[in-house]
Design a protein around this motif. Structure first.
Motif, PDB file in Angstrom:
ATOM      1  N   LEU A  65      17.065  31.924 -10.351  1.00  0.00           N
ATOM      2  CA  LEU A  65      17.986  32.929 -10.888  1.00  0.00           C
ATOM      3  C   LEU A  65      17.568  33.347 -12.295  1.00  0.00           C
ATOM      4  O   LEU A  65      17.631  34.522 -12.646  1.00  0.00           O
ATOM      5  CB  LEU A  65      19.421  32.385 -10.887  1.00  0.00           C
ATOM      6  N   LEU A  66      17.113  32.380 -13.097  1.00  0.00           N
ATOM      7  CA  LEU A  66      16.676  32.703 -14.454  1.00  0.00           C
ATOM      8  C   LEU A  66      15.457  33.617 -14.441  1.00  0.00           C
ATOM      9  O   LEU A  66      15.383  34.580 -15.206  1.00  0.00           O
ATOM     10  CB  LEU A  66      16.341  31.421 -15.220  1.00  0.00           C
ATOM     11  N   ALA A  68      14.568  35.673 -12.116  1.00  0.00           N
ATOM     12  CA  ALA A  68      15.008  37.010 -11.704  1.00  0.00           C
ATOM     13  C   ALA A  68      15.750  37.698 -12.851  1.00  0.00           C
ATOM     14  O   ALA A  68      15.593  38.897 -13.074  1.00  0.00           O
ATOM     15  CB  ALA A  68      15.899  36.910 -10.476  1.00  0.00           C
ATOM     16  N   ALA A  69      16.528  36.922 -13.619  1.00  0.00           N
ATOM     17  CA  ALA A  69      17.316  37.504 -14.708  1.00  0.00           C
ATOM     18  C   ALA A  69      16.432  38.070 -15.815  1.00  0.00           C
ATOM     19  O   ALA A  69      16.836  38.964 -16.543  1.00  0.00           O
ATOM     20  CB  ALA A  69      18.272  36.462 -15.284  1.00  0.00           C
ATOM     21  N   VAL A  70      15.230  37.532 -15.949  1.00  0.00           N
ATOM     22  CA  VAL A  70      14.305  38.080 -16.944  1.00  0.00           C
ATOM     23  C   VAL A  70      13.448  39.186 -16.329  1.00  0.00           C
ATOM     24  O   VAL A  70      13.297  40.261 -16.905  1.00  0.00           O
ATOM     25  CB  VAL A  70      13.381  36.968 -17.510  1.00  0.00           C
ATOM     26  N   VAL A  72      13.744  41.106 -13.543  1.00  0.00           N
ATOM     27  CA  VAL A  72      14.312  42.345 -13.017  1.00  0.00           C
ATOM     28  C   VAL A  72      14.620  43.350 -14.136  1.00  0.00           C
ATOM     29  O   VAL A  72      14.207  44.507 -14.036  1.00  0.00           O
ATOM     30  CB  VAL A  72      15.530  42.041 -12.127  1.00  0.00           C
TER      31      VAL A  72
END
Lengths: 281, 347
Positions: A65-66, A68-70, A72
């Motif tokens: 998730l981290l 992807a959070a950076v 995307v």
């Protein structure tokens, strides 16, 4: 209705074609999904949910998730900028830029990962520099982000470019004539026109960022509970003979993919006119 | 999931992007979770997953009792050659526990993380436990495999990993080659035998555990040629009623090596803990854990206690038959050497 027979109207031909399609779809899509869920719940519902309480698995989910959070948001900004340049302006080297954006899609992810090891590894070009400053790039979170950035870089831009080219620059020119500056024009004219194609590109980018295996595997170092992502954890658990754990994580990944697809379908249906042919994939 | 709904709920303008960026930076700031008092990273190979999962807890508890210091040990597992490569490229391990001394030699030579005479620093050539190469077959031994010569029959498919990346595979390859020499064969006959053997290998996995999975979970092949500890573990994990262990007439003494990676440990301030971590492997308690996970212990008392687990095999050493790892590697595994000459992917 015309009277002459068209190929495919023969009932036998039709039956075999449909049967072949159903068998293929069943074997390639439905069966694996069913098997996946059967394995995941093979030792009961409690065991299934229990696998999500293991620290290493939780860590892998958080890492994914981290990343992807950076990745995307960065690729969203990059995709917007690249598509804006390519669709609205003419400049020397434009064709080259378009080809370069496509490069990560055509390069094998494993090769991409190895390239970053060569650059940021302790014997690579930039590795010693970062090591001297106490920054870990490869076999740590930054390296995994960089590798994922690379493989997903084209996803947003690829969705936007055809749409923006199709829309042309008449509206932007009108805004300019009325006195709007470049940023204002982008904000109030361009962005509203492409917002759903943008969301759509972001979803695809997100799906790939969470599912990427090859490139991340090369740069991760496979440290349990630290640098594992969900796809890596699936393989690790499977090889640990923990098939319930492996398939539980896999089912979560599959669930995320299904959600992405559903959201994508809904968007496509609601905004098909706006999406233009970008949505016809 | 939260991420998805986050995109979805916001109206499509760039405020979204700046907001997401903000959240992302906040998350990244939290990311490097607080490390325990002392943290060790053990860069290990495929077959030791269960061993070190167990051992790390026992060592941490013992270290806490002895020194009052809390230590946590993280694990990284892959094919031994891949791990050596990763450590050389910067995988920040405090200790390396690999399948063969040559892989640690490579770290010493290329990355200079430890002196080249590292093997003399711990007892038994820095190999606290040993293993060997044996066969695992399907229950009832349907293909009637009893010794090395059965592996080159045309009706037998052998699963073994890739000697370019896997330690298990190198030991297996050398066991196959060495047993020909040991039974009076010439090097030419050995090469011919090994060529025939690898002709029967349908797929080369990159690590030992991958090969075991190919054999036991995906049910490929008739014989798994791999670590004794892998075979015994697979048999236990997946039911004694599914597999039989076949012990060949002779095999190689495999010595997986351990070493502190001095430069990394000094950088982390963990030199003392790393040293103690490896030394504890030699204690009766450490040896017992190794034996429980089907590694052959060095300690005679512990060995006697677990004797029923380990078949009596005539073992030859790599020094004895190949003149050590350096020579074996140059003759067999570097580009263009014997393995490249004999191996052509079958079918």
């Amino acid at each position: 209705m015309s009277n002459h027979r068209r190929p495919g109207e023969n009932r036998i031909v039709r039956f075999f074609l449909i049967a072949a399609a159903v068998v293929l779809l069943g074997a390639m899509l439905v069966a694996p999904l069913v098997l996946l869920l059967a394995e995941a719940f093979g030792k009961g519902v409690a065991a299934y949910f229990d696998s999500f309480s293991k620290p290493d698995t939780v860590s892998a989910i958080i890492q994914t998730l981290l990343i992807a959070a950076v990745v995307v948001p960065v690729n969203t900004v990059f995709g917007l900028a690249a598509a804006w340049c390519i669709a609205k302006f003419n400049f020397p080297g434009k064709t080259l830029l378009v080809s370069i954006i496509d490069l990560p899609i055509s390069v094998s992810p494993v090769v991409a990962g190895l390239v970053f090891v060569l650059i940021f590894g302790s014997r690579g070009w930039l590795g010693p520099f970062f090591a001297a400053h106490g920054i870990k790039v490869i076999f740590a979170f930054p390296g995994m982000v960089i590798a994922t950035l690379f493989v997903t870089i084209a996803f947003v831009a690829r969705q936007l470019i055809p749409l923006m080219q199709q829309q042309g620059r008449d509206e932007e020119e009108a805004a300019m004539v009325l006195g709007a500056g470049g940023f204002r024009t982008f904000w109030y004219v361009t962005l509203p026109n492409i917002r759903w194609a943008l969301v759509y590109g972001v979803l695809l980018c997100n799906a790939r960022a969470m599912g990427e295996f090859g490139a991340v595997s090369v740069v991760s170092g496979h440290i349990r509970g630290q640098t594992m992502t969900m796809p890596l954890q699936v393989l690790a658990l499977y090889q640990d003979y923990d098939s319930v754990g492996a398939f539980a994580v896999a089912s979560l990944l599959a669930f995320l993919a299904v959600v992405t697809l559903v959201v994508r379908r809904v968007l496509e249906w609601r905004f098909r006119a706006e999406l233009g042919y970008a949505g016809s994939l | 999931m939260g991420l998805l709904s986050f995109y979805f709920s916001t109206k499509g303008n760039t405020i979204t992007i700046s907001r997401i960026l903000l959240v992302a930076t906040a998350l990244v700031a939290i990311a490097p979770a607080a490390r325990a008092d002392k943290a060790l990273l053990n860069a290990s190979y495929d077959a030791t997953r269960e061993l070190y999962a167990d051992y790390n807890q026992v060592f941490a508890a013992q270290w806490l009792k002895q020194t009052g210091e809390k230590v946590t040990i993280a694990q990284s597992h892959a094919g031994s050659g891949d791990q050596a490569r990763a450590v050389i490229d910067g995988l920040d391990g405090d200790v390396a526990t690999l399948a063969l001394s040559y892989d640690i030699d490579a770290i010493a030579e290329k990355a200079k993380l430890l002196p080249t005479d590292w093997q003399t620093r711990l007892p038994n050539n820095s190999a606290p436990y040993t293993s060997t190469i044996i066969f695992l077959v399907r229950k009832g031994n349907p293909k009637n495999v009893h010794d090395w010569n059965d592996l080159i029959r045309s009706d037998v498919k052998v699963i073994t990993p890739n000697p370019k990346t896997s330690g298990a595979a190198r030991w297996a390859y050398l066991a196959a080659w060495g047993q020909v020499l040991k039974s009076g064969g010439t090097p030419e006959q050995a090469k011919d035998y090994v060529a025939k053997l690898y002709h029967n290998v349908p797929v080369l996995d990159s690590g030992g555990r991958g090969a075991t999975n190919t054999f036991v979970q995906r049910r490929q092949g008739d014989v798994l040629l791999s670590w004794e500890n892998e075979a015994l573990l697979a048999a236990r994990q997946l039911g004694q009623d599914q597999f039989d262990v076949i012990v060949p007439s002779s095999s190689i003494l495999a010595e997986p090596s351990v070493a502190v990676l001095d430069v990394n440990a000094a950088k982390h301030g963990t030199a003392k803990e790393a040293e103690a971590y490896l030394r504890f492997l030699y204690t009766p308690e450490g040896q017992d854990i190794a034996a429980k996970h089907f590694f052959r212990p060095r300690n005679a008392e512990v060995a006697a206690r677990y004797a029923q687990n380990f078949a009596d095999v005539k073992l030859f050493t790599i020094d004895d038959v190949f003149g050590g790892w350096k020579k074996a590697n140059d003759a067999h595994f570097i580009d263009g050497a014997a393995f490249d000459q004999i191996y052509t992917p079958s079918k």
